[in-house]
Design a protein around this motif. Structure first.
Motif, PDB file in Angstrom:
ATOM      1  N   UNK A 300       0.820  -1.202   0.000  1.00  0.00           N
ATOM      2  CA  UNK A 300       0.000   0.000   0.000  1.00  0.00           C
ATOM      3  C   UNK A 300       0.860   1.261   0.000  1.00  0.00           C
ATOM      4  N   UNK A 301       1.983   1.239   0.727  1.00  0.00           N
ATOM      5  CA  UNK A 301       2.870   2.402   0.759  1.00  0.00           C
ATOM      6  C   UNK A 301       3.457   2.684  -0.619  1.00  0.00           C
ATOM      7  N   UNK A 302       3.853   1.638  -1.328  1.00  0.00           N
ATOM      8  CA  UNK A 302       4.410   1.800  -2.670  1.00  0.00           C
ATOM      9  C   UNK A 302       3.377   2.395  -3.605  1.00  0.00           C
ATOM     10  N   UNK A 303       2.170   1.839  -3.559  1.00  0.00           N
ATOM     11  CA  UNK A 303       1.103   2.280  -4.461  1.00  0.00           C
ATOM     12  C   UNK A 303       0.771   3.747  -4.232  1.00  0.00           C
ATOM     13  N   UNK A 304       0.577   4.138  -2.985  1.00  0.00           N
ATOM     14  CA  UNK A 304       0.233   5.528  -2.672  1.00  0.00           C
ATOM     15  C   UNK A 304       1.365   6.471  -3.072  1.00  0.00           C
ATOM     16  N   UNK A 305       2.600   6.056  -2.851  1.00  0.00           N
ATOM     17  CA  UNK A 305       3.749   6.878  -3.244  1.00  0.00           C
ATOM     18  C   UNK A 305       3.789   7.081  -4.748  1.00  0.00           C
ATOM     19  N   UNK A 306       3.569   6.024  -5.497  1.00  0.00           N
ATOM     20  CA  UNK A 306       3.579   6.131  -6.954  1.00  0.00           C
ATOM     21  C   UNK A 306       2.406   6.986  -7.444  1.00  0.00           C
ATOM     22  N   UNK A 307       1.256   6.878  -6.779  1.00  0.00           N
ATOM     23  CA  UNK A 307       0.128   7.744  -7.129  1.00  0.00           C
ATOM     24  C   UNK A 307       0.523   9.208  -6.938  1.00  0.00           C
ATOM     25  N   UNK A 308       1.172   9.490  -5.809  1.00  0.00           N
ATOM     26  CA  UNK A 308       1.572  10.871  -5.496  1.00  0.00           C
ATOM     27  C   UNK A 308       2.553  11.401  -6.540  1.00  0.00           C
ATOM     28  N   UNK A 309       3.496  10.560  -6.929  1.00  0.00           N
ATOM     29  CA  UNK A 309       4.464  10.961  -7.960  1.00  0.00           C
ATOM     30  C   UNK A 309       3.736  11.213  -9.282  1.00  0.00           C
ATOM     31  N   UNK A 310       2.799  10.339  -9.626  1.00  0.00           N
ATOM     32  CA  UNK A 310       2.019  10.513 -10.846  1.00  0.00           C
ATOM     33  C   UNK A 310       1.227  11.804 -10.833  1.00  0.00           C
ATOM     34  N   UNK A 311       0.677  12.160  -9.673  1.00  0.00           N
ATOM     35  CA  UNK A 311      -0.092  13.396  -9.539  1.00  0.00           C
ATOM     36  C   UNK A 311       0.799  14.619  -9.728  1.00  0.00           C
ATOM     37  N   UNK A 312       2.004  14.572  -9.175  1.00  0.00           N
ATOM     38  CA  UNK A 312       2.958  15.675  -9.349  1.00  0.00           C
ATOM     39  C   UNK A 312       3.330  15.840 -10.823  1.00  0.00           C
ATOM     40  N   UNK A 313       3.573  14.724 -11.497  1.00  0.00           N
ATOM     41  CA  UNK A 313       3.889  14.781 -12.925  1.00  0.00           C
ATOM     42  C   UNK A 313       2.728  15.386 -13.713  1.00  0.00           C
ATOM     43  N   UNK A 314       1.502  14.976 -13.384  1.00  0.00           N
ATOM     44  CA  UNK A 314       0.328  15.476 -14.086  1.00  0.00           C
ATOM     45  C   UNK A 314       0.161  16.983 -13.888  1.00  0.00           C
ATOM     46  N   UNK A 315       0.350  17.435 -12.660  1.00  0.00           N
ATOM     47  CA  UNK A 315       0.240  18.875 -12.364  1.00  0.00           C
ATOM     48  C   UNK A 315       1.326  19.660 -13.097  1.00  0.00           C
ATOM     49  N   UNK A 316       2.526  19.117 -13.165  1.00  0.00           N
ATOM     50  CA  UNK A 316       3.617  19.773 -13.882  1.00  0.00           C
ATOM     51  C   UNK A 316       3.286  19.907 -15.363  1.00  0.00           C
ATOM     52  N   UNK A 317       2.749  18.843 -15.952  1.00  0.00           N
ATOM     53  CA  UNK A 317       2.410  18.859 -17.382  1.00  0.00           C
ATOM     54  C   UNK A 317       1.332  19.898 -17.681  1.00  0.00           C
ATOM     55  N   UNK A 318       0.316  19.968 -16.824  1.00  0.00           N
ATOM     56  CA  UNK A 318      -0.750  20.949 -17.026  1.00  0.00           C
ATOM     57  C   UNK A 318      -0.192  22.366 -16.899  1.00  0.00           C
ATOM     58  N   UNK A 319       0.692  22.570 -15.946  1.00  0.00           N
ATOM     59  CA  UNK A 319       1.317  23.894 -15.774  1.00  0.00           C
ATOM     60  C   UNK A 319       2.109  24.288 -17.018  1.00  0.00           C
ATOM     61  N   UNK A 320       2.896  23.362 -17.534  1.00  0.00           N
ATOM     62  CA  UNK A 320       3.709  23.647 -18.721  1.00  0.00           C
ATOM     63  C   UNK A 320       2.842  24.001 -19.920  1.00  0.00           C
ATOM     64  N   UNK A 321       1.770  23.253 -20.129  1.00  0.00           N
ATOM     65  CA  UNK A 321       0.954  23.448 -21.318  1.00  0.00           C
ATOM     66  C   UNK A 321       0.006  24.634 -21.205  1.00  0.00           C
ATOM     67  N   UNK A 322      -0.559  24.861 -20.033  1.00  0.00           N
ATOM     68  CA  UNK A 322      -1.600  25.892 -19.881  1.00  0.00           C
ATOM     69  C   UNK A 322      -1.035  27.249 -19.480  1.00  0.00           C
ATOM     70  N   UNK A 323      -0.047  27.267 -18.607  1.00  0.00           N
ATOM     71  CA  UNK A 323       0.393  28.537 -18.049  1.00  0.00           C
ATOM     72  C   UNK A 323       1.772  29.008 -18.516  1.00  0.00           C
ATOM     73  N   UNK A 324       2.564  28.139 -19.091  1.00  0.00           N
ATOM     74  CA  UNK A 324       3.892  28.592 -19.527  1.00  0.00           C
ATOM     75  C   UNK A 324       3.813  29.293 -20.891  1.00  0.00           C
TER      76      UNK A 324
END
Length: 324
Positions: A300-324
């Motif tokens: 469960x710790x691995x899964x939640x950690x990977x979810x969190x990393x995936x969420x950070x990547x997703x937020x970064x991508x949206x920032x790059x495309x929408x606001x940069x």
């Protein structure tokens, strides 16, 4: 109005999966469509042997039904919609054949690498043929920059690489309870936001249909999993997200949005390359999620950690495309 339709699409897809699962899981169990666990894998996984697999069928049904039902309410069924369904169902059928060989013939590896690659390549080639015939752009854009290049027919090579590579990368990530379902929901959610921002409402509906389907599946796939999606689901999701990246012209952004999938794939490549050249392993086991298992992290710790990393990547991508 459009916002309500999007919410309806996610809710419908979620409910279809949640309603189908309690009916379908016992059916899979009666057919003895249980997962075979590799002996060389983590010992803790042996207790998962026999857990019903091929649950990806429910995900596919929810995605297809929701997309065909909801899309006409917001944008009409377009070539983009049919291309997305072509790849999703095509790779899903390929995964289904792979799963069937595993559970019926008791051959854990399923289709051979050559057979799977030829199937993936064929579906990708059909996708590109329709894509090209429909007059879609072959221009490649650099995210966050005003630079682009028209690749022409060379775009086909990129497209084939993305579809085949994307399906395999996502397939490698499907190794722990809930890991792929959660990371896929985040990745498709990011593309839904970006497609909506572009005004591609048909693609956005498809993306939220996927999000709803995998979240509904997660209800039964979270640890301890009552069902696995199998290659039926993982290959379909991998092909689908690559197709979405192509149709939204955010091909290079897939590397960021699918960052977890990329890292998992790189861990396998590094492991194989290191062992073949030096005889040593960089990780205790690959893909990377298995390394953390053997280090002592709970599933469960691995899964939640990977979810969190995936969420950070997703937020970064949206920032790059929408606001940069």
């Amino acid at each position: 109005m459009r916002e309500q339709v999007i919410i309806m699409a996610m809710a419908a897809s979620f409910l279809i999966t949640v309603i189908l699962s309690p009916l379908f899981i016992p059916f899979l169990r009666r057919l003895k469509f249980g997962q075979s666990i590799r002996e060389e894998g983590p010992k803790s996984h042996q207790k998962k042997s026999g857990t019903p697999t091929m649950g990806g069928i429910m995900i596919l049904l929810a995605i297809v039904a929701t997309t065909l039902w909801i899309t006409p309410k917001i944008a009409g069924l377009s070539t983009r919609t049919y291309l997305l369904l072509l790849v999703t169902v095509g790779y899903g059928v390929l995964g289904f054949l792979d799963d069937m060989i595993k559970v019926v013939m008791k051959r854990n590896l399923g289709l051979t690498s050559r057979q799977k690659f030829i199937g993936q390549l064929l579906i990708a080639a059909i996708f590109f043929a329709v894509y090209r015939q429909s007059g879609f752009s072959t221009v490649l854009h650099i995210p966050g920059a005003d630079w682009s290049v028209d690749l022409g027919w060379a775009y086909g090579v990129l497209l084939l690489f993305m579809l085949v590579g994307g399906s395999n990368a996502v397939n490698l990530t499907d190794g722990l309870d809930g890991l792929l379902a959660g990371t896929a929901a985040i990745a498709f959610g990011a593309y839904a936001v970006l497609a909506w921002n572009q005004g591609q409402y048909d693609v956005a509906v498809f993306c939220v249909a996927v999000v709803g389907a995998v979240l509904g599946f997660l209800v039964f796939n979270a640890h301890p999993a009552k069902v696995f999606m199998g290659d039926t689901g993982s290959l379909a999701l991998g092909g689908a997200i690559a197709a979405v990246a192509v149709l939204t012209k955010l091909e290079l952004l897939l590397v960021i949005i699918g960052g977890v999938f990329v890292i998992e794939t790189l861990s396998v490549i590094i492991q194989v390359a290191s062992f073949k050249t030096t005889g040593r392993r960089v990780f205790r086991m690959s893909p990377l999620h298995h390394h953390y298992e053997l280090v002592g992290w709970s599933e469960w710790r691995i899964v939640v950690t990977f979810w969190a990393v995936g969420l950070l990547f997703a937020m970064l991508a949206i920032y790059i495309e929408v606001w940069m």
